[in-house]
Design a protein around this motif. Structure first.
Motif, PDB file in Angstrom:
ATOM      1  N   GLU A   1       5.200   5.375  21.119  1.00 13.22           N
ATOM      2  CA  GLU A   1       4.151   6.393  21.211  1.00 13.22           C
ATOM      3  C   GLU A   1       4.412   7.537  20.237  1.00 13.22           C
ATOM      4  O   GLU A   1       5.488   8.127  20.214  1.00 13.22           O
ATOM      5  CB  GLU A   1       4.079   6.933  22.640  1.00 13.22           C
ATOM      6  CG  GLU A   1       2.872   7.814  22.906  1.00 13.22           C
ATOM      7  CD  GLU A   1       1.566   7.036  22.802  1.00 13.22           C
ATOM      8  OE1 GLU A   1       0.601   7.615  22.281  1.00 13.22           O
ATOM      9  OE2 GLU A   1       1.527   5.870  23.225  1.00 13.22           O
TER      10      GLU A   1
ATOM     11  N   ARG B   1       6.260   0.265  24.471  1.00 14.72           N
ATOM     12  CA  ARG B   1       5.090   1.120  24.293  1.00 14.72           C
ATOM     13  C   ARG B   1       5.462   2.603  24.381  1.00 14.72           C
ATOM     14  O   ARG B   1       4.984   3.427  23.596  1.00 14.72           O
ATOM     15  CB  ARG B   1       4.034   0.778  25.346  1.00 14.72           C
ATOM     16  CG  ARG B   1       3.306  -0.532  25.058  1.00 14.72           C
ATOM     17  CD  ARG B   1       2.334  -0.894  26.156  1.00 14.72           C
ATOM     18  NE  ARG B   1       1.422  -1.953  25.725  1.00 14.72           N
ATOM     19  CZ  ARG B   1       0.647  -2.644  26.542  1.00 14.72           C
ATOM     20  NH1 ARG B   1       0.671  -2.393  27.846  1.00 14.72           N
ATOM     21  NH2 ARG B   1      -0.162  -3.578  26.072  1.00 14.72           N
TER      22      ARG B   1
ATOM     23  N   GLN C   1      -1.833   2.048  19.458  1.00 16.03           N
ATOM     24  CA  GLN C   1      -1.390   0.792  20.049  1.00 16.03           C
ATOM     25  C   GLN C   1      -2.622  -0.003  20.467  1.00 16.03           C
ATOM     26  O   GLN C   1      -3.528   0.537  21.090  1.00 16.03           O
ATOM     27  CB  GLN C   1      -0.477   1.046  21.233  1.00 16.03           C
ATOM     28  CG  GLN C   1       0.832   1.719  20.834  1.00 16.03           C
ATOM     29  CD  GLN C   1       1.777   1.909  22.001  1.00 16.03           C
ATOM     30  OE1 GLN C   1       1.771   1.141  22.952  1.00 16.03           O
ATOM     31  NE2 GLN C   1       2.616   2.937  21.922  1.00 16.03           N
TER      32      GLN C   1
ATOM     33  N   GLU D   1       6.594  -2.119  28.571  1.00 14.94           N
ATOM     34  CA  GLU D   1       6.362  -0.685  28.769  1.00 14.94           C
ATOM     35  C   GLU D   1       7.417   0.151  28.059  1.00 14.94           C
ATOM     36  O   GLU D   1       7.120   1.234  27.543  1.00 14.94           O
ATOM     37  CB  GLU D   1       6.322  -0.358  30.260  1.00 14.94           C
ATOM     38  CG  GLU D   1       5.096  -0.922  30.974  1.00 14.94           C
ATOM     39  CD  GLU D   1       3.792  -0.507  30.306  1.00 14.94           C
ATOM     40  OE1 GLU D   1       3.673   0.670  29.909  1.00 14.94           O
ATOM     41  OE2 GLU D   1       2.896  -1.362  30.164  1.00 14.94           O
TER      42      GLU D   1
END
Length: 460
Positions: free
Chosen positions: A122, A118, A451, A115
């Motif tokens: 972003e 990610r 993604q 996480e």
């Protein structure tokens, strides 16, 4: 040639050299809403709502898929980051990358680590982006959650990785536990295979001579590790992929494992196919990687195996660092191969580097596309979506001039630090335009990469 995104949702891209799954021929590629709608005869009528781009004799390739990229962000963003790495990828005709789980802090060995990646990535990616997880001692219980979250598989080292936060699977129990859990999940295990006992027994001579560094990472280190891995994979039923094969000594082991019914694949890299130990100047640690660049004869054996279909993919293993960690003499460093960071920065030049050598050896563009686009896409379950110019695939496309020579200037490449062993080399083949899902990628504009995750087993 277009240089920026158009407002049209439909387009036709025409070339007399379109590289399709069944070979190269003149064709028109019809793109609608980000996907390839159909491939039709060259010169067909253009739909009224579509814009035509005629490439002439410039080749049209599917966007490359690079499943072995060390982005390093967060935590070591001064080495590389999502913005710089994906900009380099797009400039080099790579439209999908899969990020390795180490050299970032935290590593991708837990759901929280994934996480963090990610969140950091972003809005920064110029190309589509997926992630590998990591299997390290003690995190077997984390693998299921990472698998469910969409990582494409799990990377492990059989020798020290070079960073403390990503330890290697040092014992047979470590390896067996990791592979057994991945077999249970149906996950792909991707392995850096060098044997630490063989490395420890090899002569260790620090200094500027490449021959001394090469002797410290012998062929036997790869062969012994692969033999051990294949034995454990047989016992556990794991599906394994050998990363960055540099030594031809590994090839007979892979052939035997496949003959015995084992699920094993392997990859090699542009630097092992295009560079040789004999070419490495003393002190030029831009050439250092692990496992190392080996002899010209070894390179020829890798090419023979590649031509015979023994490698699933050719991928970059793009692993840059800051110039000071490379200890380059031109930056005031010692040029000591033993102490320098090991990693090759090549994401932007992999396609022309491989094409230059492939053409010299009589291969066609269709071969390069199979090795660098279709093959990696298949490895991670993206066939039908990435890696091919075919109806239904994402319109990830590359206009590539296969006859254009250019000199590599490290300072003009997009990756973060101006270090690459290709600096000063003249390569053949230039990327003219890259499209991601039908939109021209303008690296001076706003990124729009997405993604992506591992497809569900039913979708493969």
């Amino acid at each position: 040639m277009p240089v920026s995104e158009t407002a049209a949702t439909a387009a036709v891209i025409r070339s007399r050299r379109v590289v399709l799954p069944d070979g190269e021929r003149p064709a028109d590629v019809v793109v609608r809403d980000g996907r390839i709608e159909r491939v039709v005869a060259h010169g067909s009528a253009v739909p009224s709502d579509a814009r035509l781009t005629d490439l002439g004799d410039t080749a049209l390739l599917p966007g490359l898929v690079d499943t072995h990229v060390h982005v390093n962000e967060p935590g070591r963003t001064e080495w590389e980051g999502f913005a710089t790495a994906t900009r380099a990828a797009a400039a080099g005709g790579v439209t999908t990358i899969v990020d390795m789980p180490l050299n970032s802090v935290p590593p991708t060995t837990t759901l929280a680590g994934l996480e963090a990646k990610r969140k950091t990535a972003e809005g920064q990616a110029w190309v589509d982006l997926g992630f590998w997880g990591g299997a390290v001692p003690g995190n077997t219980g984390d693998l299921a959650a990472l698998h469910e979250a969409g990582v494409f598989g799990f990377k492990s080292f059989l020798a020290p990785s070079g960073v403390d936060e990503f330890p290697h699977l040092a014992t047979e129990q470590d390896l067996e536990s990791a592979l057994a859990e991945q077999a249970r999940l149906g996950a792909l295990a991707i392995i850096h295979a060098e044997d630490p006992a063989v490395l420890d027994a090899a002569p260790q001579r620090p200094g500027v001579h490449y021959r001394d560094f090469l002797a410290s990472r012998p062929d036997d280190a790869e062969a012994a590790a692969v033999a051990r891995l294949l034995d454990t994979a047989r016992r556990t039923g794991a599906r394994v992929h050998i990363l960055h094969v540099s030594s031809a000594a590994v090839l007979p082991l892979l052939r035997q494992a496949r003959a015995d019914g084992g699920e094993v694949t392997a990859e090699t890299c542009p630097h092992y196919l295009t560079l040789t130990a004999e070419q490495v100047p003393d002190g030029d640690t831009a050439f250092k990687c692990c496992p190392p660049i080996r002899s010209e004869a070894n390179r020829d054996a890798l090419w023979a195996a590649l031509a015979a279909g023994e490698f699933a993919a050719v991928v970059s293993d793009h692993s840059p660092s800051t110039p000071d960690l490379k200890l380059l003499e031109r930056y005031g460093g010692s040029g000591d191969f033993a102490a320098a960071w090991g990693g090759i920065a090549s994401l932007q030049v992999g396609l022309p580097a491989v094409w230059t050598e492939a053409r010299r050896r009589g291969h066609a563009l269709a071969d390069v596309v199979r090795w660098m686009a279709a093959g990696p896409a298949a490895l991670v379950g993206l066939t039908g979506r990435k890696g091919a110019i075919a109806a239904g695939c994402d319109a990830d496309l590359v206009a590539f001039d296969p006859d254009a020579p250019f000199a590599v200037r490290a300072e003009e490449l997009h990756h973060r630090n101006p270090v690459t062993p290709y600096a000063g080399r003249t390569l053949t083949g230039a990327v003219r335009t890259t499209w991601l899902r039908g939109r021209v990628v303008d690296t001076a504009g706003e990124p729009f990469g997405r993604q992506i995750g591992r497809p569900a087993a039913a979708d493969r």
